[in-house]
Design a protein around this motif. Structure first.
Motif, PDB file in Angstrom:
ATOM      1  N   THR A 109      -7.451  46.394  35.726  1.00 47.02           N
ATOM      2  CA  THR A 109      -6.145  46.636  36.346  1.00 47.02           C
ATOM      3  C   THR A 109      -6.208  46.846  37.854  1.00 47.02           C
ATOM      4  O   THR A 109      -5.215  46.627  38.539  1.00 47.02           O
ATOM      5  N   ARG A 146      -5.307  42.626  31.199  1.00 47.46           N
ATOM      6  CA  ARG A 146      -5.154  42.507  32.646  1.00 47.46           C
ATOM      7  C   ARG A 146      -3.747  42.020  32.992  1.00 47.46           C
ATOM      8  O   ARG A 146      -3.091  42.549  33.875  1.00 47.46           O
ATOM      9  N   LYS A 150      -1.907  44.919  34.948  1.00 49.10           N
ATOM     10  CA  LYS A 150      -2.373  44.765  36.341  1.00 49.10           C
ATOM     11  C   LYS A 150      -1.385  45.433  37.284  1.00 49.10           C
ATOM     12  O   LYS A 150      -0.184  45.227  37.189  1.00 49.10           O
TER      13      LYS A 150
END
Length: 151
Positions: A109, A146, A150
């Motif tokens: 992240t 992700r 993110k």
């Protein structure tokens, strides 16, 4: 907390049952927390376990033999493993894997490292081993994680 619970029960406002049950859980959690910590208050093993956890956190991306760690702390691995699990609720190996998972999530992240770099940075033997591990723990692939989280 107890006095607040009594006040809310006497007033019988809408939803007071949920509030009161939450307060009861909070009180019970606190009592269990205090009881468990009192058991370990003067136990020298707690310091060894805390040292071990610190070493594991600091070396999450390096190969770390838990048997060697126990030896370095002047403990037998069998005794260390049992005491660690009794105190933390999980085995040293599971604790280390949880540290690796937390670090992987952080890197996914907060960095632009690709998944293979993260896998090797955390000491996994292969990218596929890392991906299998990650998906088994998170129910998402590393890429999906992700994408979803993110910053």
């Amino acid at each position: 907390c107890y006095q607040e619970m009594i006040r809310e029960t006497e007033q019988e406002k809408t939803g007071f049952q949920i509030l009161v049950s939450s307060i009861v859980l909070h009180i019970l959690g606190y009592v269990i927390y205090k009881h468990n910590n009192k058991l370990y208050e003067s136990n020298p093993i707690v310091e060894k376990i805390n040292q071990a956890r610190k070493i594991m956190r600091e070396n999450v991306n390096k190969p770390l033999s838990l048997e060697t760690l126990a030896t370095d702390l002047n403990l037998s691995y069998t005794w260390f493993r049992r005491a660690f699990k009794e105190y933390t609720g999980i085995s040293p190996a599971q604790y280390l894997l949880q540290m690796k998972l937390n670090r992987a999530k952080e890197l996914l992240t907060n960095s632009n490292l690709n998944i293979s770099e993260i896998a090797y940075d955390l000491g996994f033997e292969s990218v596929s081993h890392f991906c299998t591990f990650f998906k088994s723990r998170e129910k998402f692939t590393a890429s999906e994680y992700r994408e979803k989280f993110k910053l």
